[in-house]
Scaffold this motif. Structure first.
Motif, PDB file in Angstrom:
ATOM      1  N   ASN A 112       6.205   9.801  -6.817  1.00 26.27           N
ATOM      2  CA  ASN A 112       7.530   9.438  -6.300  1.00 26.27           C
ATOM      3  C   ASN A 112       7.386   8.625  -5.007  1.00 26.27           C
ATOM      4  OD1 ASN A 112       9.082  11.080  -8.252  1.00 26.27           O
ATOM      5  ND2 ASN A 112       8.150  12.802  -7.176  1.00 26.27           N
ATOM      6  N   PRO A 113       7.251   7.320  -5.123  1.00 23.78           N
ATOM      7  CA  PRO A 113       7.162   6.508  -3.900  1.00 23.78           C
ATOM      8  C   PRO A 113       8.463   6.580  -3.107  1.00 23.78           C
ATOM      9  CG  PRO A 113       6.491   5.258  -5.853  1.00 23.78           C
ATOM     10  CD  PRO A 113       7.147   6.501  -6.341  1.00 23.78           C
ATOM     11  N   VAL A 114       8.340   6.601  -1.790  1.00 26.38           N
ATOM     12  CA  VAL A 114       9.516   6.570  -0.922  1.00 26.38           C
ATOM     13  C   VAL A 114       9.301   5.506   0.147  1.00 26.38           C
ATOM     14  CG1 VAL A 114      10.033   9.007  -1.286  1.00 26.38           C
ATOM     15  CG2 VAL A 114       8.605   8.332   0.660  1.00 26.38           C
ATOM     16  N   THR A 115      10.380   5.023   0.717  1.00 24.49           N
ATOM     17  CA  THR A 115      10.296   4.087   1.834  1.00 24.49           C
ATOM     18  C   THR A 115      11.680   3.955   2.456  1.00 24.49           C
ATOM     19  OG1 THR A 115       9.351   1.952   2.516  1.00 24.49           O
ATOM     20  CG2 THR A 115      10.828   1.943   0.598  1.00 24.49           C
ATOM     21  N   PHE A 116      11.746   3.396   3.659  1.00 24.40           N
ATOM     22  CA  PHE A 116      13.000   3.018   4.281  1.00 24.40           C
ATOM     23  C   PHE A 116      13.205   1.523   4.090  1.00 24.40           C
ATOM     24  CE2 PHE A 116      12.730   6.796   7.269  1.00 24.40           C
ATOM     25  CZ  PHE A 116      13.898   7.390   6.812  1.00 24.40           C
ATOM     26  N   GLN A 126       4.749  12.532  -3.088  1.00 28.46           N
ATOM     27  CA  GLN A 126       5.211  11.237  -2.603  1.00 28.46           C
ATOM     28  C   GLN A 126       4.082  10.470  -1.920  1.00 28.46           C
ATOM     29  OE1 GLN A 126       8.269  12.276   0.154  1.00 28.46           O
ATOM     30  NE2 GLN A 126       9.750  12.902  -1.404  1.00 28.46           N
ATOM     31  N   GLY A 127       4.306   9.185  -1.748  1.00 29.94           N
ATOM     32  CA  GLY A 127       3.524   8.320  -0.879  1.00 29.94           C
ATOM     33  C   GLY A 127       4.491   7.316  -0.290  1.00 29.94           C
ATOM     34  N   TYR A 128       4.233   6.895   0.933  1.00 27.72           N
ATOM     35  CA  TYR A 128       5.166   5.976   1.588  1.00 27.72           C
ATOM     36  C   TYR A 128       4.769   4.538   1.298  1.00 27.72           C
ATOM     37  CZ  TYR A 128       8.464   4.187   5.034  1.00 27.72           C
ATOM     38  OH  TYR A 128       9.515   3.542   5.641  1.00 27.72           O
ATOM     39  N   ALA A 129       5.652   3.807   0.634  1.00 26.47           N
ATOM     40  CA  ALA A 129       5.390   2.405   0.310  1.00 26.47           C
ATOM     41  C   ALA A 129       5.496   1.557   1.574  1.00 26.47           C
ATOM     42  CB  ALA A 129       6.376   1.907  -0.745  1.00 26.47           C
ATOM     43  N   ASN A 130       4.486   0.743   1.818  1.00 23.65           N
ATOM     44  CA  ASN A 130       4.439  -0.095   3.017  1.00 23.65           C
ATOM     45  C   ASN A 130       4.187  -1.545   2.602  1.00 23.65           C
ATOM     46  OD1 ASN A 130       4.582  -0.235   5.866  1.00 23.65           O
ATOM     47  ND2 ASN A 130       2.354  -0.427   5.987  1.00 23.65           N
ATOM     48  N   GLY A 190       0.843  -1.180   0.000  1.00 20.74           N
ATOM     49  CA  GLY A 190       0.000   0.000   0.000  1.00 20.74           C
ATOM     50  C   GLY A 190       0.880   1.231   0.000  1.00 20.74           C
ATOM     51  N   TYR A 191       0.317   2.352  -0.408  1.00 16.80           N
ATOM     52  CA  TYR A 191       1.032   3.626  -0.350  1.00 16.80           C
ATOM     53  C   TYR A 191       0.278   4.547   0.606  1.00 16.80           C
ATOM     54  CZ  TYR A 191       3.537   1.969  -4.443  1.00 16.80           C
ATOM     55  OH  TYR A 191       4.321   1.232  -5.311  1.00 16.80           O
ATOM     56  N   ILE A 192       0.958   4.968   1.656  1.00 18.50           N
ATOM     57  CA  ILE A 192       0.352   5.844   2.637  1.00 18.50           C
ATOM     58  C   ILE A 192       0.246   7.250   2.050  1.00 18.50           C
ATOM     59  CG2 ILE A 192       0.582   6.805   4.956  1.00 18.50           C
ATOM     60  CD1 ILE A 192       0.000   3.761   4.762  1.00 18.50           C
ATOM     61  N   SER A 193      -0.918   7.851   2.235  1.00 16.10           N
ATOM     62  CA  SER A 193      -1.185   9.188   1.710  1.00 16.10           C
ATOM     63  C   SER A 193      -2.193   9.857   2.635  1.00 16.10           C
ATOM     64  CB  SER A 193      -1.756   9.100   0.295  1.00 16.10           C
ATOM     65  OG  SER A 193      -3.056   8.518   0.325  1.00 16.10           O
ATOM     66  N   LEU A 194      -2.638  11.019   2.250  1.00 16.03           N
ATOM     67  CA  LEU A 194      -3.786  11.628   2.912  1.00 16.03           C
ATOM     68  C   LEU A 194      -5.043  11.295   2.132  1.00 16.03           C
ATOM     69  CD1 LEU A 194      -2.542  15.252   3.762  1.00 16.03           C
ATOM     70  CD2 LEU A 194      -2.290  13.149   5.103  1.00 16.03           C
ATOM     71  N   VAL A 195      -6.143  11.142   2.833  1.00 17.51           N
ATOM     72  CA  VAL A 195      -7.470  11.129   2.224  1.00 17.51           C
ATOM     73  C   VAL A 195      -8.202  12.338   2.784  1.00 17.51           C
ATOM     74  CG1 VAL A 195      -9.685   9.913   2.112  1.00 17.51           C
ATOM     75  CG2 VAL A 195      -7.538   8.642   1.870  1.00 17.51           C
ATOM     76  N   LEU A 220       7.418   7.299   9.668  1.00 17.86           N
ATOM     77  CA  LEU A 220       8.653   7.038   8.920  1.00 17.86           C
ATOM     78  C   LEU A 220       8.762   7.943   7.698  1.00 17.86           C
ATOM     79  CD1 LEU A 220       8.793   3.135   9.135  1.00 17.86           C
ATOM     80  CD2 LEU A 220      10.175   4.802  10.404  1.00 17.86           C
ATOM     81  N   TRP A 221       7.644   8.214   7.081  1.00 17.99           N
ATOM     82  CA  TRP A 221       7.632   9.122   5.931  1.00 17.99           C
ATOM     83  C   TRP A 221       8.107  10.517   6.363  1.00 17.99           C
ATOM     84  CZ3 TRP A 221       2.405  10.401   3.001  1.00 17.99           C
ATOM     85  CH2 TRP A 221       2.696  11.110   1.830  1.00 17.99           C
TER      86      TRP A 221
END
Length: 362
Positions: free
Chosen positions: A335-339, A271-275, A154-159, A199-200
């Motif tokens: 631009n997906p990002v993650t650690f 961006q969105g944080y890839a999880n 999933g990609y964390i974002s705002l809704v 983390l994002w």
């Protein structure tokens, strides 16, 4: 993700997307303990996972039925431990039986925590034994040692509700007075999206700057609720016009009777944080052969398409298109990002603990 049960209860029936149609010690299957396996796969495979992955029309239900049809001598049983993944870390520490062969639903931080807290390996290396392991997207890989393999992300974002607020568009904008008390997020200590959002923010502000950022965010009225369900419920009740959630929100909430203005996806800094969610075979598995076979099946294109639709997440395998509706409504960040594992190792627990102390003091 665990949000699925809430979505079903909260009226997911309005969506026009079509969703296609206990644990006991398992006996050792023929040929898995010594030598080369012989004969067709047989025995009981026990899969530990989170509760919303099973039951009803969930992904696990389809996987069990289809896997058992393909291998008639195999039975798949699911177990959903009350304490989640932590239960297996504790059992391993105590030298107690794990009661499962495979774990489904592992994230990077959990794998790091297991490796840091345990003297013995919790999962076995399987990557080279799976025919389809090379098909997993490189950007989603969570384990440099080849034990855990992603099956979706999933990609964390705002809704947000566009009738009440504009998309902030950046982390810095969330600190502006016009967004005071407008955002609901989740507890990073116990919530996957809450942890990912934290983390994002660390990815953007750095380990040396994220606590100052969160101090300002708290001063601007951000609400931190326990997990995704109460946070999303508060959002749907109109308690705030923005919530931390997933960029697949519209996969559920679309259709002629849905007010789509309340289901807008907002990426921050493009961006969105890839999880990613991953699966792995326990090192103490009684049926490791079945575990590897199951993992390889989960990575098949057919299974990947079903999991994406039923779990409302993106496939982990290259080239899979779940459905036309999924393609239309599931939004990927520019631009997906993650650690990765190496970035979280030695850091993630301290980051979360420091964040929790800050939140508790406000």
């Amino acid at each position: 993700m665990k949000r699925r049960q809430f979505l079903q209860r909260a009226g997911a029936g309005v969506a026009s997307a079509t969703i296609l149609a206990g644990c006991t010690a398992a006996p050792v299957e023929q040929g898995t303990t010594t030598g080369t396996p012989t004969g067709p796969p047989s025995g009981t495979l026990t899969v530990a996972t989170y509760s919303s992955f099973t039951g009803g029309d969930a992904a696990g239900t389809w996987l069990k039925s289809t896997f058992e049809t393909e291998y008639p001598k195999v039975t798949v049983e699911f177990t959903t431990p009350e304490n989640g993944f932590n239960q297996f870390i504790q059992r391993k520490k105590q030298g107690a039986p794990l009661g499962a062969d495979v774990y489904v639903g592992l994230n990077t931080g959990e794998l790091v925590r297991a490796d840091e807290q345990l003297d013995d390996q919790l999962f076995r290396v399987v990557e080279d034994d799976l025919e389809r392991s090379d098909s997993v997207k490189d950007s989603l890989q969570i384990d440099p040692d080849g034990r855990a393999l992603p099956y979706d992300t999933g990609y964390i974002s705002l809704v947000y509700d566009e009738d009440a607020v504009r998309n902030p568009g950046s982390f810095d904008a969330l600190l502006e007075p016009r967004y005071q008390s407008d955002l609901i997020t989740q507890n990073a200590q116990q919530s996957d999206p809450g942890r990912a959002f934290l983390l994002w923010s660390i990815h953007e502000k750095g380990p040396g700057g994220y606590l100052d950022y969160w101090s300002n965010l708290l001063d601007n009225g951000v609400r931190v609720l326990s997990d995704w369900e109460p946070a999303y419920q508060a959002y749907t009740n109109g308690e705030a016009p923005m919530v931390v959630s997933y960029s697949t929100d519209q996969v559920y909430y679309h259709g002629p009777d849905v007010d789509m203005s309340k289901h807008q996806v907002g990426f921050l800094n493009d961006q969105g944080y890839a999880n990613p969610e991953a699966m792995a075979v326990f090192d103490d598995a009684q049926n490791p052969r079945l575990g590897r076979l199951f993992m390889d099946f989960v990575l098949s294109e057919r299974a990947q398409a079903e999991i994406a639709v039923r779990n409302v997440q993106f496939p982990a395998v290259e080239g899979v298109t779940p459905s036309e509706e999924f393609s239309e409504y599931a939004l990927e960040p520019p631009n997906p990002v993650t650690f990765g594992y190496d970035e979280l190792a030695g850091n993630v627990d301290a980051w979360i603990d420091d964040w929790a102390r800050l939140v508790a003091s406000n």
